[in-house]
Design an enzyme around this catalytic site. Structure first.
Site, PDB file in Angstrom:
ATOM      1  N   GLU A   1      43.196  61.052  20.813  1.00  0.00           N
ATOM      2  CA  GLU A   1      43.355  59.957  21.115  1.00  0.00           C
ATOM      3  C   GLU A   1      43.558  59.074  19.974  1.00  0.00           C
ATOM      4  O   GLU A   1      43.115  57.894  19.913  1.00  0.00           O
ATOM      5  CB  GLU A   1      42.212  59.605  22.127  1.00  0.00           C
ATOM      6  CG  GLU A   1      40.765  59.165  21.041  1.00  0.00           C
ATOM      7  CD  GLU A   1      39.921  60.345  21.405  1.00  0.00           C
ATOM      8  OE1 GLU A   1      40.247  61.558  21.792  1.00  0.00           O
ATOM      9  OE2 GLU A   1      38.800  60.143  20.965  1.00  0.00           O
TER      10      GLU A   1
ATOM     11  N   HIS B   1      43.858  60.678  30.071  1.00  0.00           N
ATOM     12  CA  HIS B   1      42.393  60.788  29.215  1.00  0.00           C
ATOM     13  C   HIS B   1      42.586  60.008  27.937  1.00  0.00           C
ATOM     14  O   HIS B   1      41.858  59.430  27.538  1.00  0.00           O
ATOM     15  CB  HIS B   1      41.993  62.287  29.418  1.00  0.00           C
ATOM     16  CG  HIS B   1      40.818  62.396  28.626  1.00  0.00           C
ATOM     17  ND1 HIS B   1      39.487  62.604  29.210  1.00  0.00           N
ATOM     18  CD2 HIS B   1      40.627  62.561  27.450  1.00  0.00           C
ATOM     19  CE1 HIS B   1      38.853  62.673  28.417  1.00  0.00           C
ATOM     20  NE2 HIS B   1      39.145  62.916  26.938  1.00  0.00           N
ATOM     21  N   GLU B   2      43.595  60.464  27.317  1.00  0.00           N
ATOM     22  CA  GLU B   2      43.810  60.149  26.024  1.00  0.00           C
ATOM     23  C   GLU B   2      44.365  58.514  25.991  1.00  0.00           C
ATOM     24  O   GLU B   2      43.463  57.650  25.264  1.00  0.00           O
ATOM     25  CB  GLU B   2      44.821  61.051  25.274  1.00  0.00           C
ATOM     26  CG  GLU B   2      44.759  62.534  25.254  1.00  0.00           C
ATOM     27  CD  GLU B   2      43.296  63.071  24.623  1.00  0.00           C
ATOM     28  OE1 GLU B   2      42.589  62.295  23.905  1.00  0.00           O
ATOM     29  OE2 GLU B   2      43.035  64.015  25.202  1.00  0.00           O
TER      30      GLU B   2
HETATM   31  N1  PHE Z   1      38.948  63.891  21.413  1.00  0.00           N
HETATM   32  C1  PHE Z   1      39.609  64.814  22.185  1.00  0.00           C
HETATM   33  C2  PHE Z   1      39.545  64.491  23.655  1.00  0.00           C
HETATM   34  O1  PHE Z   1      38.790  64.489  24.296  1.00  0.00           O
HETATM   35  C3  PHE Z   1      39.265  66.149  22.100  1.00  0.00           C
HETATM   36  C4  PHE Z   1      39.383  66.845  20.632  1.00  0.00           C
HETATM   37  C5  PHE Z   1      38.364  66.905  19.976  1.00  0.00           C
HETATM   38  C6  PHE Z   1      40.589  67.016  20.133  1.00  0.00           C
HETATM   39  C7  PHE Z   1      38.398  67.322  18.641  1.00  0.00           C
HETATM   40  C8  PHE Z   1      40.644  67.390  18.736  1.00  0.00           C
HETATM   41  C9  PHE Z   1      39.487  67.833  18.142  1.00  0.00           C
HETATM   42  O2  PHE Z   1      40.500  63.906  24.018  1.00  0.00           O
HETATM   43 ZN    ZN Z   2      38.330  62.950  25.570  1.00  0.00          ZN
END
Ligand code: PHE
Ligand code: ZN
Length: 879
Positions: free
Chosen positions: A269, A302-303
């Site tokens: 994100e 989600h993102e």
């Molecule tokens: N934060 C991201 C998500 O949940 C997941 C993610 C974590 C991607 C660590 C890359 C590294 O949308």
């Molecule tokens: Zn997330």
């Protein structure tokens, strides 16, 4: 180089950072092997911090080129690849630090920090990847305003992207060009991103609630532009939905998404520049299944939703990960429920929760939704943090009601905007709007394990009253031997003989609000009065809490609920339970070498359901699908012999198929239509029903003709892959299966996401020689351990999706697999450790397999040069 210090990070040790970084200016001279990064940081010493306090910055495999403070070279420092310590700092509370580092994006195979994927420069910084780019206080509570200048060869990298808005760009000498990006929103380093390369794109725009024009772009490999249109549509729907449901508006002039083919996770994100695993962007009917479309819709949402829950309000420290992830998963689930069938979506959510989170919570890797300690944070992007974290938000809403839920969130958004917050901050908002304590509820964040809720009830005809007692108990988990009772909201209904819910008019017992029983003690009772006849109890409607429910229902009551529960989830749950019980009973018979036996009532029930036109197709498909072998293993909990489970499940499948052969064939035929493919819930439901019927027919048919016909006639990947799976799993060796595999390979050889399915179908083939198949497939020219999607498609599917093939009794697979983990670990520790977690339930296997696995795990533990990621998982699994 390994930097595992074995250090354990603890929540209780949290301290704010001594130095703040108000501004971060980054300059990248992009080069495949020698990228030069200049970071100019405006640093502020926090009030009250002594002058003598050194500035300590994180690094990871960094090479320092130069260091200046306020323009002067620095001498009093220690630079190591993983730490930069500067002493003798200026007197003034504010100064600038310029750090030049040199990094190599090409040799970065961890896919953390700046790396190259298909000639595209891309970054991944969450959780601790930014420190692989420059020295920095790489922690989420240090928020900074970023300005980023990118410079690269214009031909190799015509596209230059970073966070925020584009301020300037232009050509330079020597065929190079630059772009200058500025993001006005202070953010932690984990949300930094850049992308540079030669990419195609599609564009659109969105007008926000308050009239802001936002340019939307999705960047993909040239030639894939047409396959990004569904993602773009999902993005616009997400943006609108977040305005309508949560009042959240987008806050930059541009929103960019980039799809890359080498990515460890689903997507990321980064502020204004989301980077995606291309699996969650690219789709067309020929190459993507309905599940893929739904996945794209969910991950895009989600993102995007992270922009508020994660970016505008971020986490104080990584222990608070669920603050952003649980809440954002909850929001994307709600979005998908609004876009599709809510009841069906809920069942799918619970299936995933039970398949992924319950085993985690019940095994050696169990941890609280908010962990209290970790050795390697990458190992905490788990189903517990994400999926159970989402369930906690859902329970919170059930407990305080819709109005207070939205009010509390509004308060959270206004009170903590621009901050790095904690779970306590979050909970406090709901306490403030409701005026009630949520301390008991908050225990869910700290106590690991899945509570077992037990039920007993007693109807007294003379007094026309029903007494209901609920109990709860949570087994010990690693580090938590003693558990307290939780606040468990149990939605319920009492169903009369006419199949209708009985209204509760009078009762005794505390904690009944509307249709929710608030179970807070180890045991609690309620008595309902004026109940004219013995009702059937429907408990845990909508799966109102993430618990195991143990309820002794008679066969008649189960069949009654399966037909009459007004709660769709409740109906599915009881049908699933009936199937599961039937399979388990016969596992025992098979163990004793007795003949299996099935109650024909189950097949009759399914016959009824499949013909019930009042139910949507997707729901009927869910009801008809047998529990997976892994579901049965989880229910059994110990001494598991995967072969017995499979035989028993196969026997039930055959019995149901035989009993309903004509009906299923007729229904299957009636679902064939010539309408053009649309990826919506309606069409997907029909295809899902068709697929489950075909799986029964494949078991009762004499040969593969019907399945092969579907394979050949399919105009979409959903139908095609359903057929291919049955051909390979049921008719392996038959010409039709061989032809289908070859045809598929010929048709999709140049579509990596489709070929992932081809590898996966073969990896899941339940057979004693699955290992040999997998080993052969590893020699296939299209196989590579460097690509996480391909590795997961073959090896992840084998380990997690092929219980009998993977757990063959001689233990050969385990040795092969653990060896492979060591190989992958040398390049990509995150991928290795995630694959390894598929063995998390190893202790539930029968003794012989368990011994083999133990030996294999010990081999890993003894290996030299393990990553922190794999060491952490191995040691916890063996503990
Ligand atoms: N934060 C991201 C998500 O949940 C997941 C993610 C974590 C991607 C660590 C890359 C590294 O949308
Ligand atoms: Zn997330």
């Amino acid at each position: 180089m390994r930097t595992d210090t074995g250090h354990v990070f603890r929540l209780e040790d949290y301290r704010p950072s001594d130095y703040l970084i108000r501004k971060t200016e980054l300059d990248f001279q992009l080069d495949p092997e020698k990228t030069i990064v200049t970071a100019r940081l405006t640093i502020e010493r926090r009030d009250g911090v002594s002058l003598a306090t050194p500035l300590i910055l994180n690094g990871d495999e960094l090479e320092l080129v130069s260091l200046h403070i306020n323009g002067q070279p620095v001498s009093d420092y220690t630079a190591m690849p993983e730490l930069l310590t500067i002493r003798s700092l200026p007197q003034q509370s504010s100064f600038t630090l310029e750090i030049v580092t040199r990094i190599n994006p090409t040799t970065n195979r961890q896919l953390m920090g700046l790396y190259r994927s298909s000639n595209v420069y891309t970054t991944q910084c969450e959780a601790e990847g930014f420190r692989r780019i420059t020295y920095f206080p790489d922690r989420p509570d240090v928020l900074s305003v970023y300005t980023v200048r990118l410079e690269a060869d214009k031909q190799a990298a015509p596209i230059l992207l970073s966070n925020g808005n584009l301020e300037a760009n232009g050509d330079l000498a020597n065929g190079r060009h630059f772009a200058l990006w500025h993001d006005p929103h202070p953010k932690p380093s984990y949300l930094f991103a850049l992308v540079a390369g030669d990419l195609g794109s599609i564009s659109d725009q969105f007008t926000t609630l308050n009239g802001r024009q936002v340019a939307l772009n999705i960047y993909v490999e040239h030639g894939n532009e047409d396959r990004a249109t569904y993602a773009m549509d999902a993005l616009k729907r997400s943006m609108r939905w977040d305005e309508e449901v949560y009042g959240r508006e987008y806050d930059l002039d541009i929103f960019n998404i980039v799809a890359v083919s080498d990515f460890n996770m689903g997507a990321m994100e980064n502020k204004g520049l989301n980077i995606f695993n291309d699996k969650y962007v690219l789709a067309d009917p020929q190459t993507a299944t309905d599940t893929d479309y739904a996945g794209i819709e969910a991950v895009i949402a989600h993102e995007y939703f992270h922009n508020w829950t994660g970016n505008r309000i971020t986490c104080r420290d990584w222990f608070q990960l669920c603050l952003k992830e649980g809440l954002t998963v909850y929001r994307d689930h709600e979005f998908s429920s609004d876009m599709r069938s809510r009841a069906v979506h809920r069942i799918d959510e619970v299936k995933i929760l039970k398949a992924q989170q319950f085993p985690e919570d019940g095994g050696p890797l169990a941890h609280p939704v908010r962990p209290k300690e970790y050795r390697e944070i990458n190992n905490f992007y788990t189903a517990t943090v994400y999926e159970k974290g989402s369930e906690l938000i859902r329970m919170l809403r059930t407990i305080i009601g819709d109005a207070s839920f939205y009010k509390g969130l509004d308060l959270y958004f206004s009170r903590h905007d621009g901050e790095a917050a904690t779970i306590e901050d979050f909970i406090k908002c709901f306490e403030d709007v409701t005026g009630r304590s949520l301390a008991h509820f908050a225990l869910w964040y700290d106590q690991a394990g899945t509570p077992l809720v037990t039920v007993s009830s007693d109807y007294d005809a003379a007094s026309r009253s029903l007494r209901l007692t609920l109990g709860q108990k949570t087994d010990p988990t690693p580090g938590q031997s003693h558990k307290q009772p939780m606040h468990i909201p149990v939605k319920f209904g009492l169903i009369g003989a006419d199949g209708k819910d009985i209204a509760v008019s009078s009762h005794e017992g505390a904690g009944l609000e509307g249709d929710v029983l608030h179970l807070r003690e180890a045991s609690q009772s309620w008595t309902f009065h004026n109940i004219a006849e013995k009702p059937v109890l429907s408990l845990l409607r909508g799966f109102s809490a993430p618990v195991h429910l143990s309820q002794q229902l008679s066969r008649e009551e189960q069949l009654f609920l399966a037909r009459h529960d007004s709660d769709a989830f409740g109906r599915w749950q009881v049908i699933h339970q009936l199937m599961s019980n039937a399979i388990i009973a016969n596992v025992e018979k098979l163990r004793l070498q007795e003949p299996v036996a099935f109650d024909p009532a189950l097949a009759e029930l399914l016959a009824e359901l499949v013909q019930d036109e009042t139910l949507d197709h997707a729901f009927r498909a869910l009801c008809l699908s047998l529990p997976e072998e892994a579901d049965i293993a989880r229910e059994l909990g110990s001494n598991i012999d995967p072969d017995l489970i499979r035989s028993s499940r196969e026997a039930l499948l055959s019995v149901i198929a035989a009993q309903n052969a004509a009906l299923f064939a007729k229904t299957y035929a009636s679902l064939q239509d010539n309408a053009a493919f649309t990826p919506d819930a309606e069409g997907a439901g029909k295809r899902a029903l068709k697929a489950v019927l075909l799986s029964y027919l494949a078991a009762s048919d004499n040969g593969p003709a019907r399945v092969y016909a579907q394979f050949n006639d399919a105009d979409n990947m959903t139908d095609k892959i359903a057929a291919l799976t049955l051909l390979v799993h049921r008719f392996y060796g038959h010409d039709n299966a061989t032809q289908a595999l070859a045809q598929f390979e010929k048709d999709y050889g140049n579509v990596p996401l489709a070929m992932d399915k081809w590898f996966g179908v073969q990896a899941r083939r339940p057979a004693p020689d699955a290992l040999e198949t997998v080993q052969q497939l590893m020699q296939h020219p299209l196989f590579s351990l460097d690509n996480p999607n391909r590795t997961r498609a073959l090896l992840g599917a084998f380990a997690a999706g092929n219980p009998t093939g993977f757990n063959r009794p001689d233990g050969k697979t385990y040795a092969f697999f653990t060896n492979l983990i060591l190989t992958i670990d040398r390049e990509n520790p995150q991928l290795a450790s995630r694959l390894l977690t598929s063995l998390r339930s190893w202790k539930t296997l029968e003794p012989a397999r368990r011994e083999h696995l133990k030996t294999a795990l010990e081999t890993i533990a003894q290996a030299e040069n393990l990553s922190a990621d794999v060491r952490d998982i191995t040691e916890r699994m063996l503990a």
